[in-house]
Motif scaffolding. Structure first.
Motif: not given
Lengths: 184, 158
Positions: A29, A52, B106, B146
């Motif tokens: 990441q 990613v 994130s 993700e």
């Protein structure tokens, strides 16, 4: 005869089992993808730190997923152009993707520290258009860390990316340099 | 005499027009980036809510949150700090994720506002404001989920 078939089958089963048990997928990441466009009028660069990637050290499979709206530009207008439906259409195609494989896997030893030259082939999808690419990469193994680096060029027209008129059509190069780094 | 005056006025108008047009072009070309932290928040959610919405209907969520020119929606997301890391640009990255969820949010903090993220510890519940860049999804090639991606973040409350 029957015996040998049983033997072959068990060898095959064993082989599959061993390969599977060695399958080791590492995730990154911590990535950086930049591009650079040069024309006599201006240089444009942009970076993205939110991709990613996965790397399977037993099969050589390499995957990158790139969120397109994470490319940052110095000028707001450039960023708007980049995202717009005329250029990368990031609202409709929010991600670009590479699904590739290290084709010279035998020359990369993930268990031994060192720097290895790798060949990566696969499918690159940008703005919904997929092309086969084959590029060189460097793999650095240091302890439990693996770093993959690559620099290659893409022809924008291959992916249907082009400004038909106006400033962007003259200020953006037809071929773009892409720099990739990922730490697994 | 009269004619001279007309020419004079026209020239003045022309010059003024050119200056105005030039300023507009100059402003367009040098327009500043949107200041995320000083802009109004469009939506407030928990990390679980936005992840679930994206996994259930990715197209609908993209339509709702992403902007065609990249100025996507500004969100305030509250959640549990699951991971703290740093990216290649020396920016702090905090993952907000519930243990029971497949994906989280994130959040990348810009260097100028990293300071607000320095005191954060794993396990704390915080609220983060930032701009959404992409949604959560399962990727069959990565063989993993993700996260929702937010950038230019700051901590609005602990």
């Amino acid at each position: 005869m029957r015996n040998s078939i049983v033997k072959i089958v068990s060898v095959l089963v064993l082989l599959v089992a061993t390969t599977t048990s060695f399958a080791q997928k590492v995730v990154s990441q911590k990535t950086s993808i930049s591009f650079f466009s040069h024309t006599p009028i201006e240089d444009i660069k942009s970076s993205n730190f939110k991709s990613v990637s996965t790397l399977d050290t037993s099969t050589g499979d390499v995957v990158f997923s790139v969120p397109m709206q994470s490319f940052e530009f110095e000028k707001e207008l450039m960023q708007k152009h980049f995202n717009s439906s005329d250029f990368l259409d990031t609202k409709k195609e929010p991600k670009s993707k590479l699904v590739g494989k290290i084709t010279n896997l035998s020359q990369v030893n993930f268990k031994k520290d060192g720097t290895y030259n790798a060949e990566v082939s696969g499918e690159l999808t940008i703005k919904g258009t997929t092309k086969t690419i084959s590029e060189k990469a460097t793999i650095i193994v240091k302890g439990s860390t693996i770093i993959l680096k690559s620099k290659f060029y893409i022809v924008l027209a291959d992916y249907g990316i082009a400004f038909k008129k106006g400033k962007p059509s003259t200020n953006i190069a037809k071929i773009i340099e892409v720099t990739v780094e990922a730490e697994y | 005499m009269k004619r001279k005056k007309i020419i004079q006025i026209s020239l003045t108008l022309l010059v003024l027009g050119l200056i105005a047009a030039g300023s507009i072009v100059y402003y367009q070309f040098n327009q500043p980036h949107r200041n995320i932290q000083e802009s109004k928040t469009d939506f407030s959610f928990s990390s679980s809510q936005i992840v679930k919405e994206y996994l259930a209907n990715p197209e609908g969520a993209n339509e709702k949150y992403l902007d065609e020119e990249g100025n996507s929606k500004i969100l305030e997301i509250s959640g549990i700090v699951a991971e703290i890391s740093e990216d290649f640009n020396k920016q702090k990255v905090i993952l907000l994720k519930s243990v029971s969820d497949n994906a989280g949010v994130s959040c990348t903090f810009t260097p100028e506002i990293n300071v607000s993220a320095n005191q954060i510890k794993i396990g704390e519940t915080i609220t983060v404001k930032g701009v959404i860049r992409s949604g959560a999804s399962y990727d069959k090639d990565l063989e993993m989920y993700e996260n929702v991606i937010m950038e230019k973040c700051s901590v609005v409350s602990k």
